[in-house]
Design a protein around this motif. Structure first.
Motif, PDB file in Angstrom:
ATOM      1  N   GLY A 208       0.776  -1.231   0.000  1.00 29.54           N
ATOM      2  CA  GLY A 208       0.000   0.000   0.000  1.00 29.54           C
ATOM      3  C   GLY A 208       0.804   1.276   0.000  1.00 29.54           C
ATOM      4  N   THR A 209       2.063   1.220  -0.439  1.00 30.61           N
ATOM      5  CA  THR A 209       2.913   2.414  -0.414  1.00 30.61           C
ATOM      6  C   THR A 209       2.807   3.254  -1.679  1.00 30.61           C
ATOM      7  N   PHE A 210       2.287   2.714  -2.751  1.00 30.95           N
ATOM      8  CA  PHE A 210       2.125   3.417  -4.027  1.00 30.95           C
ATOM      9  C   PHE A 210       3.400   4.180  -4.417  1.00 30.95           C
ATOM     10  N   PRO A 211       4.501   3.448  -4.618  1.00 28.89           N
ATOM     11  CA  PRO A 211       5.776   4.102  -4.939  1.00 28.89           C
ATOM     12  C   PRO A 211       5.703   4.854  -6.266  1.00 28.89           C
TER      13      PRO A 211
ATOM     14  N   ARG B  48      -3.739   3.545 -17.634  1.00 28.91           N
ATOM     15  CA  ARG B  48      -4.257   3.406 -16.269  1.00 28.91           C
ATOM     16  C   ARG B  48      -3.861   4.596 -15.408  1.00 28.91           C
ATOM     17  N   GLY B  49      -2.604   5.044 -15.543  1.00 26.21           N
ATOM     18  CA  GLY B  49      -2.116   6.174 -14.770  1.00 26.21           C
ATOM     19  C   GLY B  49      -1.576   5.749 -13.421  1.00 26.21           C
ATOM     20  N   GLY B  50      -0.730   6.602 -12.836  1.00 25.79           N
ATOM     21  CA  GLY B  50      -0.201   6.352 -11.497  1.00 25.79           C
ATOM     22  C   GLY B  50       0.904   5.333 -11.430  1.00 25.79           C
TER      23      GLY B  50
ATOM     24  N   PHE C 147       2.231  -3.985 -15.249  1.00 19.43           N
ATOM     25  CA  PHE C 147       0.852  -3.510 -15.331  1.00 19.43           C
ATOM     26  C   PHE C 147      -0.015  -4.241 -14.315  1.00 19.43           C
ATOM     27  N   TYR C 148       0.216  -5.543 -14.158  1.00 18.47           N
ATOM     28  CA  TYR C 148      -0.537  -6.286 -13.154  1.00 18.47           C
ATOM     29  C   TYR C 148      -0.260  -5.727 -11.760  1.00 18.47           C
ATOM     30  N   GLN C 149       0.995  -5.390 -11.503  1.00 19.71           N
ATOM     31  CA  GLN C 149       1.326  -4.797 -10.211  1.00 19.71           C
ATOM     32  C   GLN C 149       0.615  -3.457 -10.033  1.00 19.71           C
ATOM     33  N   ALA C 150       0.559  -2.649 -11.108  1.00 16.60           N
ATOM     34  CA  ALA C 150      -0.129  -1.364 -11.034  1.00 16.60           C
ATOM     35  C   ALA C 150      -1.600  -1.544 -10.699  1.00 16.60           C
ATOM     36  N   ARG C 151      -2.210  -2.648 -11.131  1.00 20.29           N
ATOM     37  CA  ARG C 151      -3.615  -2.919 -10.829  1.00 20.29           C
ATOM     38  C   ARG C 151      -3.821  -3.274  -9.356  1.00 20.29           C
TER      39      ARG C 151
ATOM     40  N   PHE D 196       0.607  -1.646  -4.728  1.00 18.65           N
ATOM     41  CA  PHE D 196      -0.480  -0.856  -5.302  1.00 18.65           C
ATOM     42  C   PHE D 196      -1.866  -1.384  -4.921  1.00 18.65           C
ATOM     43  N   ALA D 197      -1.915  -2.270  -3.938  1.00 19.36           N
ATOM     44  CA  ALA D 197      -3.206  -2.719  -3.414  1.00 19.36           C
ATOM     45  C   ALA D 197      -3.759  -1.650  -2.483  1.00 19.36           C
ATOM     46  N   ARG D 198      -5.051  -1.380  -2.610  1.00 21.73           N
ATOM     47  CA  ARG D 198      -5.682  -0.338  -1.804  1.00 21.73           C
ATOM     48  C   ARG D 198      -6.799  -0.973  -0.981  1.00 21.73           C
ATOM     49  N   PRO D 199      -6.539  -1.294   0.284  1.00 22.78           N
ATOM     50  CA  PRO D 199      -7.569  -1.934   1.098  1.00 22.78           C
ATOM     51  C   PRO D 199      -8.686  -0.965   1.462  1.00 22.78           C
TER      52      PRO D 199
END
Length: 853
Positions: free
Chosen positions: A187-190, A221-223, A315-319, A348-351
């Motif tokens: 969840g750090t969204f580097p 997708r962005g980010g 891309f899978y990681q970005a999802r 990039f997981a957002r709980p």
């Protein structure tokens, strides 16, 4: 280390959810056990999810039969017996376990054999070793699906198909660092960049044609930043989120990775961790530089793209997919490849958020108890809450709710002003909704109106505009989700952006010449630029040139032509001789110098003497990668509620009386299925049975060589069995007695934090589960952090948190200017340790406590 009076501090605990992980440790290796315990603690893996094997045959190879009898078959029995087959998806191999499985003809990796079974080599190309085959049976059905792993059967092992990874290194601290690199990332969204490197190593840089697709999707997708590079190594690229390369070897001394980074190198023997690898890059070096995960082959794979990770793993990681999901989604034929790292790492997981509405910590529960929880995605319809599961003491109990896409919900897509409505059918899934919506968008009437094609991939649709007259920025997209005639709006459609994105890809086309050149044979290329200008370049064999020499001269002619060096020109590159062809053959690529679909409209016509066969043999554009050139957008299907309150009843009668941990896990309503977990400790009280549970020898911190002693005393004599549990499950038991005294060797469990609890079963069948005592077993250290000392008086009494079995020395001095003298020593059996001053105090005295072992 010594500790001074008045120093104070407290521990900081961290961890994550590991309910879906089983950790495999080799009981014959103290490092394997210690690493497994470290992973279990850091990731919150339930203690019963630790599986122990006994292997003394080394850490590189084991035979297929040894793998089967030592690990695979016992693991399947363990999962079934522990009722974990509906719960465990991930497996961690904790160092000092072989990474290659061998038989007389084939070498597979241990992780792939656990993922989808052992795969034998098939017939290789003529003259190639058997490992250079691509067995049809080794195809991974999960690859590229962007699907939920549980819904896809990737192999032949049924319920033992697992997303398996290995964590190992040359020593325990480095292996522990790999675990930390993964857990730290969640969840750090580097914001660092992933670099996809096309090296000058033509035998190994073969993944570069796939780069544009991954770069394009990440930008849509962005980010998430992915960038192509021509670097031959990782040197001087800075702090990275990922690095994918193809090179024999390169140095990683100056490499630096953000937590959660994925990095790998396409070469033959990167996965030979502790064996001779002919000087090729060892993937352990990438983990040592800070990457959280990596992949390498353990036998000669030959240059098959299918055997290595696709750039799409990023891309899978970005999802939001986890490390293990990214790798197994990204490798079509992984049977020779070793996946390494923490399988749960998901930067990039957002709980969501969750709360208990009516259940307090340590609540006493009797009979049938109504419980209320609530989860929220913060109003984000791209990740609503779809499913909730109940876990009791780390074990899946039941699914509380699971909302499918809502029947008769309406998803509306408006493309370039043309509106289309999709009615969600009964018994739909996310994938079937995506497929049905794509079919609607692709009808002839709709594509004629929109000039857009849709491709369903899991719960996602990729949209491509084929309207050459409409710029990407003028290709508009709007979506809505409405309840329709359904009972509830629980199906959602989201778009990455409101207008399409222009492609960042360069158009290219592969060409080849085949044949044996003779004198006066020629090869020429007629190039028509997008402005209509024609340029002719060619070469004639006047001096006995080989085919490769002729092609090299042609490439030089192209790359030195001034008109072709302009922005609307092209470049010739990647000249290679095809060694597999029975006749002399050369291959090269023409690439537009500018990015985008328009630049790729440049035309090329390769022709040659009759003895030399060109391919293609007609006029073509540089649009072999057409799918990467069209303007693009994404749609995502999700299901659930953004605010999801739920009430359910818990029947406590099947549970043992006593202490339990209840956990409710909520799942994101996409194929990513990010989990959010809330937990409560409760006490069940339905029957009069109870028992006391005491630690007689040992403390919250105890040396591993000090035996632990537990006392369990039931409140009745009518007892059938008393069982003691800890990491890995049942430790020991005693039948027919109302009390038990158990002595446990700490070395059996290894260093780490361990839970201990007892279950007492009466002859009537009633059961009582005691409270859990957590004990950290520690090895004698080389050094220790300072610890606080408390002083009370009169009389002067010192107390400090102690490790059972460790010896402490008490020292004192009249003031800091004089030497401290040893006054006494203590070897406590529990914590805290205490010491009382027996000498009279003349004025003042300063005390110090230090460890003596």
């Amino acid at each position: 280390m010594a500790a001074w009076i008045l120093l104070s501090g407290g521990p900081a605990w961290g961890g994550g959810s590991g309910l879906n992980v089983v950790v495999v440790v080799n009981q014959n290796s103290s490092n394997s056990v210690a690493l497994g315990n470290y992973y279990r603690e850091l990731r919150g893996v339930p203690p019963q999810n630790v599986f122990r094997i006994s292997w003394a045959g080394g850490n590189t190879d084991w035979s297929q039969s040894a793998f089967e009898t030592t690990l695979r078959a016992p693991l399947a029995s363990f999962l079934a017996g522990a009722r974990l087959t509906n719960q465990v998806d991930f497996l961690v191999l904790s160092m000092d376990i072989p990474y290659r499985v061998t038989n007389s003809t084939t070498i597979d990796s241990t992780t792939s054999a656990l993922f989808y079974g052992f795969k034998n080599n098939s017939t290789p190309p003529p003259g190639a070793p058997a490992s250079c085959s691509l067995p049809p049976a080794s195809s991974n059905a999960y690859a590229g699906t962007e699907g939920a792993f549980r819904s896809i059967a990737p192999g032949s092992l049924g319920y033992t198909n697992l997303l398996a990874t290995m964590i190992t290194s040359s020593n325990l601290p480095l292996a522990q660092q790999i675990v930390y690199q993964g857990a730290l990332s969640d969840g750090t969204f580097p914001t660092q960049t992933v670099f996809l490197a096309k090296s000058t190593d033509y035998d190994r840089n073969i993944r570069f044609p796939l780069f544009d697709d991954a770069v394009f999707d990440a930008r849509v997708r962005g980010g998430y930043a992915i960038q192509r590079t021509n670097a031959n190594s990782i040197f001087a690229l800075g702090h990275l989120l990922g690095f994918q390369s193809g090179s024999y070897s390169y140095g990683v001394v100056n490499a630096s990775f953000a937590p959660g980074a994925l990095a790998d190198n396409l070469t033959s023997y990167g996965g030979l961790l502790f064996q001779y690898s002919a000087g090729q890059l060892n993937i352990l070096s990438l983990l040592g530089a800070g990457a959280a995960g990596t992949y390498g082959t353990v036998d000669e794979p030959c240059a098959y793209l299918e055997k290595f990770p696709s750039p799409r793993i990023y891309f899978y990681q970005a999802r939001g997919f986890s490390l293990a999901e990214c790798y197994y989604l990204g490798i079509t034929n992984p049977y020779q490849g070793l996946v390494m790292g923490d399988p749960l790492a998901a930067p990039f997981a957002r709980p969501a958020t969750g709360a208990w509405l009516n259940l307090t910590e340590d609540a006493v529960l009797t009979g049938n108890v109504p419980i209320q929880v609530e989860f929220s995605s913060g109003g984000d319809a791209s990740r609503p809450i779809q499913q909730m599961d109940l876990f009791v003491d780390g074990l899946w109990n039941r699914t509380l709710t699971n909302l499918p896409p809502g029947r008769s919900n309406v998803l509306t897509v408006t493309l370039n002003g043309h509106t289309m409505n999709y009615l969600v059918p009964l018994n739909a899934s996310l994938a079937s909704v995506a497929g049905g919506l794509a079919a609607l968008l692709n009808t002839a009437a709709n594509t004629n109106a929109t000039k857009v094609l849709a491709f369903a991939i899991g719960d996602r649709l990729e949209l491509q505009s084929f309207d050459r007259a409409r710029p990407a920025g003028a290709t508009t997209l709007a979506v809505t989700s409405t309840q329709g005639s359904g009972s509830l709006l629980c199906t959602f459609l989201g778009a990455s952006r409101t207008v399409f994105l222009e492609s960042p890809a360069w158009g290219w086309r592969s060409f080849s010449l085949t044949g044996q050149p003779a004198n006066n044979h020629y090869a020429q290329l007629v190039i028509t630029k997008t402005n209509g200008t024609q340029i002719l370049v060619g070469v004639t064999n006047t001096s006995g040139l080989t085919l490769h020499q002729m092609a090299l001269a042609l490439v030089d002619q192209i790359n030195t032509n001034a008109a072709l060096q302009e922005p609307d020109g092209l470049v010739a590159e990647d000249l290679q001789t095809n060694l597999v062809s029975t006749s002399p053959q050369v291959e090269f690529t023409l690439r537009a110098r500018a990015a985008g679909w328009d630049a790729a409209r440049i035309q090329a016509d390769l022709n040659a003497s009759a003895a030399l066969s060109p391919s293609p043999s007609a006029v073509v554009t540089l649009a072999e990668n057409l799918r990467d050139l069209r303007p693009r957008n994404h749609l995502y299907v999700s299901a659930g509620l953004t605010q999801f309150p739920l009430g359910f009843n818990l029947d406590t009668s099947p549970l043992a009386d006593g202490y339990h941990e209840l956990a409710v896990v909520a799942y994101e309503g996409s194929h990513v299925r990010t989990q959010t977990r809330i937990s409560r400790r409760v006490r069940v009280q339905n029957r009069p049975l109870s028992a006391s549970f005491s630690l007689l020898s040992g403390a919250s911190n105890t040396f591993i060589h000090v035996p632990l002693q537990f006392s369990i005393v039931a409140n009745t004599n009518n007892i059938a069995n008393i069982e003691l549990f800890s990491t890995g499950g049942l430790l020991t038991n005693l039948t027919g007695q109302s009390s038990a005294l158990f002595t446990i060797a700490g070395s059996r469990l290894g260093p780490g934090l361990h839970p201990f609890y007892a279950i007492v079963t009466a002859a009537t069948g009633w059961r009582y589960q005691t409270e859990t005592r957590w004990i950290r077993l520690v090895s004698p250290p080389f050094g220790e952090a300072p610890f606080p000392i408390a002083l009370t008086l009169p009389p002067v009494t010192l107390s400090w948190p102690a490790t059972a079995g460790r010896t402490y020395e008490i020292l004192s001095a009249p003031d800091l200017g004089q030497a401290f003298q040893v006054r006494d020593s203590r070897t406590p059996t529990n914590s805290p340790a205490t010491w009382t001053e027996t000498a009279p105090l003349d004025d003042r005295r300063i005390y110090r406590v230090r460890t003596a072992n």
